[in-house]
Design a protein around this motif. Structure first.
Motif, PDB file in Angstrom:
ATOM      1  N   SER A 101       0.836  -1.026  -0.033  1.00 30.76           N
ATOM      2  CA  SER A 101      -0.026   0.083  -0.004  1.00 30.76           C
ATOM      3  C   SER A 101       0.786   1.179  -0.039  1.00 30.76           C
ATOM      4  N   ASN A 102       0.607   2.104  -0.980  1.00 30.25           N
ATOM      5  CA  ASN A 102       1.320   3.409  -0.968  1.00 30.25           C
ATOM      6  C   ASN A 102       2.691   3.251  -0.930  1.00 30.25           C
ATOM      7  N   THR A 103       3.489   2.475  -1.755  1.00 28.80           N
ATOM      8  CA  THR A 103       4.801   2.088  -1.703  1.00 28.80           C
ATOM      9  C   THR A 103       5.330   1.780  -3.229  1.00 28.80           C
ATOM     10  N   ALA A 104       6.500   1.430  -3.144  1.00 33.51           N
ATOM     11  CA  ALA A 104       7.075   1.621  -4.634  1.00 33.51           C
ATOM     12  C   ALA A 104       8.536   0.586  -4.185  1.00 33.51           C
ATOM     13  N   ALA A 105       9.252   0.075  -5.186  1.00 33.58           N
ATOM     14  CA  ALA A 105      10.046  -0.729  -5.165  1.00 33.58           C
ATOM     15  C   ALA A 105      11.359   0.274  -4.808  1.00 33.58           C
ATOM     16  N   ARG A 106      11.260   1.684  -5.198  1.00 28.44           N
ATOM     17  CA  ARG A 106      12.351   2.508  -4.449  1.00 28.44           C
ATOM     18  C   ARG A 106      11.452   3.767  -4.309  1.00 28.44           C
ATOM     19  N   LEU A 107      11.574   4.425  -3.143  1.00 26.73           N
ATOM     20  CA  LEU A 107      10.980   5.694  -2.805  1.00 26.73           C
ATOM     21  C   LEU A 107      11.884   6.798  -2.616  1.00 26.73           C
ATOM     22  N   GLY A 108      11.954   7.712  -3.510  1.00 25.02           N
ATOM     23  CA  GLY A 108      13.004   8.841  -3.092  1.00 25.02           C
ATOM     24  C   GLY A 108      14.218   8.401  -3.414  1.00 25.02           C
ATOM     25  N   THR A 109      15.107   9.551  -3.353  1.00 21.07           N
ATOM     26  CA  THR A 109      16.485   9.138  -3.761  1.00 21.07           C
ATOM     27  C   THR A 109      17.378   9.731  -2.497  1.00 21.07           C
ATOM     28  N   ALA A 110      18.632   8.837  -2.860  1.00 21.76           N
ATOM     29  CA  ALA A 110      19.470   8.966  -1.622  1.00 21.76           C
ATOM     30  C   ALA A 110      19.781  10.556  -1.183  1.00 21.76           C
ATOM     31  N   GLU A 111      19.718  11.408  -2.183  1.00 25.19           N
ATOM     32  CA  GLU A 111      19.952  12.863  -1.999  1.00 25.19           C
ATOM     33  C   GLU A 111      18.864  13.494  -1.210  1.00 25.19           C
ATOM     34  N   SER A 112      17.624  13.141  -1.693  1.00 26.15           N
ATOM     35  CA  SER A 112      16.511  13.789  -0.972  1.00 26.15           C
ATOM     36  C   SER A 112      16.323  13.222   0.425  1.00 26.15           C
ATOM     37  N   TRP A 113      16.816  12.016   0.562  1.00 26.33           N
ATOM     38  CA  TRP A 113      16.771  11.339   2.090  1.00 26.33           C
ATOM     39  C   TRP A 113      17.738  11.880   2.844  1.00 26.33           C
ATOM     40  N   GLN A 114      19.056  12.245   2.287  1.00 25.12           N
ATOM     41  CA  GLN A 114      20.008  12.712   3.178  1.00 25.12           C
ATOM     42  C   GLN A 114      19.665  14.325   3.444  1.00 25.12           C
ATOM     43  N   ALA A 115      18.846  14.899   2.593  1.00 25.94           N
ATOM     44  CA  ALA A 115      18.609  16.268   2.944  1.00 25.94           C
ATOM     45  C   ALA A 115      17.501  16.202   4.157  1.00 25.94           C
ATOM     46  N   ARG A 116      16.593  15.202   4.138  1.00 23.02           N
ATOM     47  CA  ARG A 116      15.606  14.929   5.267  1.00 23.02           C
ATOM     48  C   ARG A 116      16.508  14.696   6.547  1.00 23.02           C
ATOM     49  N   ILE A 117      17.412  14.074   6.357  1.00 22.08           N
ATOM     50  CA  ILE A 117      18.045  13.602   7.601  1.00 22.08           C
ATOM     51  C   ILE A 117      18.751  14.857   8.134  1.00 22.08           C
ATOM     52  N   GLU A 118      19.443  15.464   7.589  1.00 19.08           N
ATOM     53  CA  GLU A 118      20.104  16.756   7.725  1.00 19.08           C
ATOM     54  C   GLU A 118      19.256  17.664   8.389  1.00 19.08           C
ATOM     55  N   ALA A 119      18.033  17.799   7.954  1.00 21.83           N
ATOM     56  CA  ALA A 119      17.116  18.637   8.548  1.00 21.83           C
ATOM     57  C   ALA A 119      16.534  18.259  10.022  1.00 21.83           C
ATOM     58  N   VAL A 120      16.437  17.088  10.192  1.00 24.73           N
ATOM     59  CA  VAL A 120      16.052  16.309  11.360  1.00 24.73           C
ATOM     60  C   VAL A 120      17.195  16.746  12.447  1.00 24.73           C
ATOM     61  N   GLN A 121      18.432  16.409  11.980  1.00 21.58           N
ATOM     62  CA  GLN A 121      19.582  16.547  12.675  1.00 21.58           C
ATOM     63  C   GLN A 121      19.852  18.255  13.491  1.00 21.58           C
TER      64      GLN A 121
END
Length: 261
Positions: free
Chosen positions: A117-137
């Protein structure tokens, strides 16, 4: 309240239904806990055993690693084996769906069927997730909350008072657990493995999903031979919350067909 001992600590588990009946295992999304499924369980076929769990670093589960999708797949494998119930139908939403795909690739013997449900074989990119990680940090989950709500929910739900409860659930996720799961998403690409799956599979998209758009979800369904694809027109990323009756109406026939030998 139940738990499963894992190398990192305790995995919080909730099991509803008799031990002698076929089992359905549910894996939830990033930033949510097993309460994600509360509204749909009463709407699904009864006489089944429903097993839910909080991913490591979410809900009541302990923190501990989880930087790879394999870590989460191993938790799912351990839970199914501990249930001692034979093969199950696995239902995964968002990262839960990636966990389900990885589980199906590693241990197809444990599965009768797969609901993605509401998923895919790949979600987002390494770059987009890294940006989110840095925002949380740097700023905490509060900095992401408004954007996440916009991606999770359709406009009609955004106007409801209960939106605050889902925002609170996100904000109360341990940042370390959120970041670890985001790192797992950054590195998860199941495209080649998912194209080799050979089991009954139902793939569900929300027409107003801002996190996993319908075209992305449908492309994953197209990878899987014989997969059934369903689009829910009024739902965003969490249709089991926004449109539980519509979601259950799609999932129930699949469970009725595939939960039994």
């Amino acid at each position: 309240m139940q738990s499963l001992t894992r190398p990192f600590g305790q995995l919080h588990v909730q099991i509803d239904g008799p031990n002698t009946t076929p089992t359905v295992v549910f894996a939830n999304s990033l930033g949510t806990d097993l309460r994600l499924w509360d509204q749909v369980l009463p709407l699904l076929p009864q006489g089944l055993r429903f097993a839910r769990y909080d991913k490591r670093g979410h809900g009541l589960s302990d923190l501990g690693g989880g930087n790879q999708i394999d870590d989460h797949a191993e938790d799912a494998i351990a839970l199914i084996e501990a249930l001692n119930c034979g093969p199950v139908v696995f239902v995964g939403l968002s990262i839960g769906g990636l966990i389900g795909q990885r589980l199906a690739s590693k241990r197809p013997d444990l599965l009768r069927g797969l609901v993605l449900s509401n998923t895919a074989a790949r979600l987002g990119t390494a770059e987009s997730w890294q940006a989110r990680i840095e925002a949380v940090q740097s700023q905490g989950l509060e900095a992401l909350a408004e954007g996440v709500m916009q991606r999770w929910f359709a406009p009609a739900f955004l106007a409801k008072p209960e939106l605050a409860l889902w925002r609170n659930m996100l904000l109360r996720t341990p940042p370390e657990g959120y970041i670890a799961a985001a790192r797992a998403l950054a590195g998860a690409d199941q495209t080649a493995a998912t194209a080799k799956l050979a089991l009954p599979c139902l793939v569900i998209a929300g027409a107003q999903d801002g996190a996993s758009p319908p075209d992305l979800v449908q492309a994953t369904a197209a990878l899987i031979s014989g997969a059934e694809y369903q689009l829910l027109p009024d739902a965003g990323h969490l249709p089991c919350v926004e449109t539980p009756q519509a979601w259950a109406a799609v999932v129930s026939p699949f469970l009725q067909r595939h939960c039994h030998d």
